[in-house]
Design a protein around this motif. Structure first.
Motif, PDB file in Angstrom:
ATOM      1  N   ALA A  85      -0.347  -0.183 -15.716  1.00  0.00           N
ATOM      2  CA  ALA A  85       0.332  -1.282 -15.050  1.00  0.00           C
ATOM      3  C   ALA A  85       0.695  -0.850 -13.626  1.00  0.00           C
ATOM      4  O   ALA A  85       1.249   0.225 -13.415  1.00  0.00           O
ATOM      5  N   TYR A  86       0.383  -1.704 -12.659  1.00  0.00           N
ATOM      6  CA  TYR A  86       0.574  -1.308 -11.270  1.00  0.00           C
ATOM      7  C   TYR A  86       2.015  -1.531 -10.829  1.00  0.00           C
ATOM      8  O   TYR A  86       2.765  -2.318 -11.407  1.00  0.00           O
ATOM      9  N   THR A  87       2.388  -0.811  -9.771  1.00  0.00           N
ATOM     10  CA  THR A  87       3.686  -0.962  -9.131  1.00  0.00           C
ATOM     11  C   THR A  87       3.459  -1.368  -7.686  1.00  0.00           C
ATOM     12  O   THR A  87       2.618  -0.789  -6.998  1.00  0.00           O
ATOM     13  N   LEU A  88       4.194  -2.385  -7.233  1.00  0.00           N
ATOM     14  CA  LEU A  88       4.128  -2.825  -5.844  1.00  0.00           C
ATOM     15  C   LEU A  88       5.498  -2.639  -5.207  1.00  0.00           C
ATOM     16  O   LEU A  88       6.495  -3.161  -5.713  1.00  0.00           O
ATOM     17  N   VAL A  89       5.540  -1.893  -4.114  1.00  0.00           N
ATOM     18  CA  VAL A  89       6.794  -1.714  -3.374  1.00  0.00           C
ATOM     19  C   VAL A  89       6.489  -1.832  -1.890  1.00  0.00           C
ATOM     20  O   VAL A  89       5.369  -1.593  -1.433  1.00  0.00           O
ATOM     21  N   GLY A  90       7.504  -2.207  -1.131  1.00  0.00           N
ATOM     22  CA  GLY A  90       7.357  -2.226   0.313  1.00  0.00           C
ATOM     23  C   GLY A  90       7.350  -0.816   0.881  1.00  0.00           C
ATOM     24  O   GLY A  90       7.878   0.121   0.268  1.00  0.00           O
ATOM     25  N   GLN A  91       6.760  -0.652   2.057  1.00  0.00           N
ATOM     26  CA  GLN A  91       6.680   0.687   2.644  1.00  0.00           C
ATOM     27  C   GLN A  91       8.068   1.252   2.916  1.00  0.00           C
ATOM     28  O   GLN A  91       8.287   2.460   2.739  1.00  0.00           O
ATOM     29  N   ARG A  92       8.991   0.425   3.320  1.00  0.00           N
ATOM     30  CA  ARG A  92      10.350   0.900   3.582  1.00  0.00           C
ATOM     31  C   ARG A  92      10.938   1.536   2.323  1.00  0.00           C
ATOM     32  O   ARG A  92      11.472   2.649   2.359  1.00  0.00           O
TER      33      ARG A  92
END
Length: 405
Positions: free
Chosen positions: A334-341
């Motif tokens: 399962a993938y994780t998406l986060v902002g670069q900050r």
């Protein structure tokens, strides 16, 4: 002769004399996180160190950089690994220094009953994946290939790669979607044949649009020539007043069909046996796809019309959730998406200003710390490079402990 955008982009970017295979490379035209600051490489090195420990300090530990430019990121990682080995001496401690100077958590260090690993610098295998020829002077320890290798144990990283994977554009006409054709020499667009069932299904699921919504902005861009405010360089992709409609066009505008990028990312994830595949890119999600798309051109530090003649970068933002789902279907977790900050802060690059009192006690150190904080601020600015999203696709590992502070 007009061709589909996917074919035009492929030739313009990667064909003989294409934008990415000739000239100075990406760094000569625009600024990426890799080029902006050593803090980016330091944060990635911290992720590498944590992943290395989680995998049990394998030999070799692979770092594969897809869309490597001229090898800048791998050069920085090699330097950080060498510095770690030098500081550790003959006995590695398993800790790594990141952008903020912190070490990795104690849980990632060898326990007294666990042998100390060979320093990462002696186990790491660095591989650049790039269509351009190998740069002169690149150290021999960095492999240079034009296809992603098999059986990766470690980290596959793709920084601003997926946004340059050529893709088709489509527009609604009548009762069906049609491919947009483009003249590679002028950028003029015309409607082409209907989409294949596969691409139609991708749009229906990943880029749904109201079937009969009004389209106040025209659909096809008209380029003009000249200098000053009305020059090509100022006619950006969202300049609705510069677009012309197409007879029979309906709906809300054109769509960037990301199915081929999903396939590219899925193929990349399949090459990872154990580790993490990481894509860092500008992107969007299903609930907020940009009306009219994001296609744009860049050259010499400026945004220019996206004419696919080989003279400029032609890019479009990535449907990150669609790519993540494709990676999961290809065997990733399962993938994780986060902002670069958020990602950089989790990896020790917080961009906090040093205390003013340090200026009085150690002015040189204060200046260095202030410069480092400024560099991190650029990387985390949501209006710039901080607008990147990180797509982390694990294979046989768990993401959250790797990203936790």
């Amino acid at each position: 002769m007009p061709v589909r955008w996917r074919d035009a982009m492929s030739q313009a970017l990667y064909g003989p004399g294409g934008f990415f295979v000739s000239g100075p490379g990406p760094a000569g035209h625009f600024r990426t996180s890799v080029h902006a600051s050593q803090a980016f490489a330091s944060a990635l090195f911290r992720l590498v160190s944590r992943l290395d420990a989680d995998l049990g300090f394998p030999t070799p530990f692979h770092v594969v950089d897809v869309g490597a430019g001229r090898g800048e990121l791998l050069l920085a990682l090699a330097g950080l690994a060498g510095s770690e080995a030098s500081e550790a001496g003959d006995e590695a401690t398993g800790s790594a220094v990141g952008g903020s100077g912190e070490t990795t958590p104690a849980a990632t260090r060898p326990s007294p009953s666990r042998p100390s690993p060979v320093p990462l610098a002696h186990r790491v295998r660095l591989t650049a994946v790039e269509k351009a020829p190998r740069p002169d002077g690149l150290p021999a320890e960095i492999d240079w290939v034009d296809e992603i290798p098999d059986r990766i144990t470690g980290l596959l990283v793709a920084t601003e790669w997926l946004d340059n994977v050529p893709l088709d554009l489509a527009m609604p006409t009548g009762n069906c979607w049609r491919y947009l054709l483009v003249d590679p020499k002028t950028g003029k667009e015309t409607p082409g044949e209907p989409l294949t069932p596969e691409d139609t299904a991708w749009i229906a699921h990943w880029w749904p649009t109201p079937p009969s919504a009004p389209s106040p902005a025209p659909l096809i861009k008209k380029f003009t020539s000249g200098k000053g405010p009305d020059s090509d360089a100022n006619l950006l992709i969202n300049g609705a007043e510069r677009w012309e409609g197409v007879e029979g066009a309906v709906g809300v505008g054109r769509v960037e069909v990301g199915r081929v990028r999903d396939e590219a990312w899925g193929a990349a994830v399949r090459r990872v046996e154990r580790g993490v595949a990481l894509a860092v890119d500008y992107g969007h999600l299903r609930g907020g796809r940009p009306v009219g798309g994001t296609l744009a051109g860049y050259r010499g530090g400026r945004q220019v019309p996206p004419v696919p003649d080989g003279s400029c970068d032609v890019t479009a933002h990535v449907a990150m959730d669609s790519a993540g789902a494709a990676g999961a279907a290809a065997g990733g977790g399962a993938y994780t998406l986060v902002g670069q900050r958020e990602a950089l802060r989790a990896l020790g690059a917080d961009g906090g200003r040093p205390p003013l009192s340090l200026a009085a006690t150690d002015p040189a150190r204060y200046v260095r710390a202030l410069a480092a904080a400024s560099a991190v601020a650029e990387l985390t600015d949501p209006a710039g490079l901080g607008g990147h999203r990180w797509l982390l696709q694990p294979v046989g590992v768990t993401i959250h402990p790797l990203m936790a502070r």
